[in-house]
Motif scaffolding. Structure first.
Motif, PDB file in Angstrom:
ATOM      1  N   THR A 159       0.691  -1.295   0.209  1.00  0.00           N
ATOM      2  CA  THR A 159      -0.011   0.051  -0.021  1.00  0.00           C
ATOM      3  C   THR A 159       0.932   1.191  -0.006  1.00  0.00           C
ATOM      4  O   THR A 159       0.308   2.278  -0.536  1.00  0.00           O
ATOM      5  N   HIS A 160       2.062   1.286   0.438  1.00  0.00           N
ATOM      6  CA  HIS A 160       2.843   2.361   0.712  1.00  0.00           C
ATOM      7  C   HIS A 160       3.947   2.529  -0.195  1.00  0.00           C
ATOM      8  O   HIS A 160       4.937   3.525   0.254  1.00  0.00           O
ATOM      9  N   VAL A 209      -9.125   3.890   2.366  1.00  0.00           N
ATOM     10  CA  VAL A 209      -7.485   3.877   1.935  1.00  0.00           C
ATOM     11  C   VAL A 209      -6.860   4.321   3.357  1.00  0.00           C
ATOM     12  O   VAL A 209      -7.319   4.823   4.391  1.00  0.00           O
ATOM     13  N   PRO A 210      -5.506   3.885   3.401  1.00  0.00           N
ATOM     14  CA  PRO A 210      -4.692   4.331   4.315  1.00  0.00           C
ATOM     15  C   PRO A 210      -4.635   5.503   4.602  1.00  0.00           C
ATOM     16  O   PRO A 210      -4.727   6.437   3.484  1.00  0.00           O
ATOM     17  N   VAL A 211      -4.710   5.946   5.711  1.00  0.00           N
ATOM     18  CA  VAL A 211      -4.087   7.441   5.945  1.00  0.00           C
ATOM     19  C   VAL A 211      -2.921   7.915   5.581  1.00  0.00           C
ATOM     20  O   VAL A 211      -2.144   7.604   5.853  1.00  0.00           O
ATOM     21  N   GLY A 212      -2.977   9.086   4.843  1.00  0.00           N
ATOM     22  CA  GLY A 212      -1.934   9.643   4.308  1.00  0.00           C
ATOM     23  C   GLY A 212      -1.813   9.350   2.815  1.00  0.00           C
ATOM     24  O   GLY A 212      -0.881   9.894   2.009  1.00  0.00           O
ATOM     25  N   ILE A 213      -2.620   8.278   2.419  1.00  0.00           N
ATOM     26  CA  ILE A 213      -2.594   8.184   0.814  1.00  0.00           C
ATOM     27  C   ILE A 213      -3.958   8.704   0.233  1.00  0.00           C
ATOM     28  O   ILE A 213      -4.798   8.609   0.762  1.00  0.00           O
ATOM     29  N   ASP A 214      -3.685   9.303  -0.931  1.00  0.00           N
ATOM     30  CA  ASP A 214      -4.739   9.854  -1.799  1.00  0.00           C
ATOM     31  C   ASP A 214      -5.536   8.453  -2.295  1.00  0.00           C
ATOM     32  O   ASP A 214      -5.085   7.372  -2.594  1.00  0.00           O
ATOM     33  N   PRO A 215      -6.946   8.709  -2.561  1.00  0.00           N
ATOM     34  CA  PRO A 215      -7.522   7.693  -3.137  1.00  0.00           C
ATOM     35  C   PRO A 215      -7.246   7.268  -4.416  1.00  0.00           C
ATOM     36  O   PRO A 215      -6.849   8.013  -5.238  1.00  0.00           O
ATOM     37  N   GLY A 216      -6.978   5.798  -4.677  1.00  0.00           N
ATOM     38  CA  GLY A 216      -6.592   5.520  -5.812  1.00  0.00           C
ATOM     39  C   GLY A 216      -5.112   5.250  -6.009  1.00  0.00           C
ATOM     40  O   GLY A 216      -4.796   4.570  -7.015  1.00  0.00           O
ATOM     41  N   TRP A 217      -4.522   5.587  -5.250  1.00  0.00           N
ATOM     42  CA  TRP A 217      -3.016   5.437  -4.860  1.00  0.00           C
ATOM     43  C   TRP A 217      -2.302   4.408  -3.926  1.00  0.00           C
ATOM     44  O   TRP A 217      -1.255   4.198  -3.795  1.00  0.00           O
TER      45      TRP A 217
END
Length: 414
Positions: A159-160, A209-217
């Motif tokens: 995810t990151h 989505v994970p906190v700190g990540i834009d939707p779709g990324w």
């Protein structure tokens, strides 16, 4: 005045990045998030570009820029020509829109190619460190991840792995055991993953989505390129069940369907000696998930993915049926398009005798209805999945036998 941004500003030009961008299939979309993040690993889309010829022209320009290392100035010329040619009325100012398209596609391509390199060298450098650009433009959450070190196989990188949003400039550095010892550092403790819900303007929950990540990324661009079905499966598995079906409904686009067909055909053709590997061929849509929840409430579905074991390929080719029941054997073209046939069904049934799920695709052959037989909640090397037991066909009247089959969804016709 600063020099114009070029394709090579995103890293050393290498074939992996070119292959990534060049290999994407153009797809028309109303919005960029019409497709789930992992789908973008194989599909090229531009928000609001609904004419496929327009999308193709923009894609060709970016590929050319990556191959030749040209500047964003050249892309803007190509962009203007495409806009005029296709009569596209786009949102936002020209400078901003072209920068978003150029920068994000170039950065994603380079990081996807970089992931391929990291995997190839993981025996020597098995640890990855998250690195930011180190300036005032770095987002607070990304700054908090700066310096984190995890093995390349850690779920953190699912995810990151950067980029993690629009305009994200973060990157990765690889280390060996000796490197970490020399630096006097160790791998970071298990990452505490926190998520947030993505809500539309009308209050609809669209994603998580994970906190700190834009939707779709919230996916690894390299993994989404190399193993797109697996990346999508990981994305779906992380979502609440009520979001999984709707995401499948909108995200298995025509272009991604071609990718899944091609990947399954390659998997099938590559099998020499079964090793217990599996290939994802599809995901249950919202209608199927709702039917299972309504009519089989006692069945807890562990995964929405459907997969084929390599050892089951004999049951797909029909060699076990060819002598006794040759009319049941699926044509090769049908087998190669199994993901598409799974997706485009006319009915879903429960075989009450065998405890299996029957998916009946559209169309037919030999005056019979094709059927895909699946067993739910099977363990595979990809995690839990519905396993395709066999492919075959049957007369419609036989599938309407209520003593053996229960219609969960759809219509078998007359």
């Amino acid at each position: 005045m600063a020099d114009p941004v070029t394709a090579r500003d995103f890293g050393v030009q290498f074939q992996g990045a070119i292959d990534n961008l060049k290999g994407k299939l153009p797809e028309s979309t109303l919005a960029w998030d019409d497709l789930a993040g992992p789908v973008h690993g194989k599909v090229f889309a531009v928000s609001g570009a609904v004419k496929i010829d327009l999308v193709s022209d923009l894609h060709k320009s970016l590929v050319s820029g990556l191959e030749k290392g040209t500047t964003i100035t050249q892309f803007r010329k190509d962009f203007d020509a495409a806009v005029q040619k296709h009569g596209w009325t786009y949102k936002g100012k020209r400078g901003w829109r072209t920068a978003v398209i150029f920068n994000n596609n170039m950065r994603s391509a380079h990081m996807a190619g970089r992931w391929e390199q990291l995997l190839a060298n993981q025996a020597n450098r098995p640890y990855l460190q998250y690195r930011t650009a180190g300036d005032s433009r770095v987002r607070p959450q990304h700054r908090a991840w700066n310096g984190l070190i995890f093995p390349i196989g850690d779920s953190f990188w699912q995810t990151h792995y950067p980029p993690n949003g629009w305009g994200c400039r973060c990157t990765i550095r690889a280390y060996s055991d000796a490197d970490l010892k020399h630096l006097g550092v160790t791998a970071s403790p298990k990452f505490d993953l926190k998520t947030r819900q993505v809500v539309s303007q009308d209050g609809e929950i669209k994603d998580q989505v994970p906190v700190g990540i834009d939707p779709g990324w919230d996916h690894n661009v390299g993994q989404s390129w190399i193993a797109p079905e697996l990346a999508l499966g990981q994305k779906l598995a992380a979502l609440p069940r009520f979001l999984q079906g709707p995401l499948v409904d909108k995200t298995i686009s025509p272009a991604f369907q071609k990718v899944m067909n091609a990947d399954f055909k390659a998997f099938r053709n590559a099998i020499k000696q079964p090793k217990g590997d599996a290939q994802i061929v599809g995901f249950f849509d919202s209608a199927t998930l709702q039917a299972l929840a309504d009519k089989l409430p006692q069945t807890e579905l562990k995964s929405t993915a459907a997969a084929v074991f390599d050892r089951k390929t004999v049951h797909l080719s029909g060699t076990h049926k060819a002598i006794d029941a040759p009319q049941q054997v699926w044509p090769d073209a049908w087998i190669d398009s199994l993901p598409e046939n799974f997706r485009n069904y006319r009915a879903v049934l429960l075989d009450k005798t065998e405890g299996t799920l029957i998916v009946v695709p559209q169309g037919g052959f030999n005056d019979r209805l094709p059927k895909i037989v699946l067993r739910l909640n099977q363990k595979t090397n990809l995690g839990s999945a519905a396993s395709v037991v066999s492919l075959g066909s049957a007369k419609a009247v036989n599938l309407k036998d209520v003593t053996q089959y229960e219609l969960l969804l759809g219509d078998l016709g007359r």
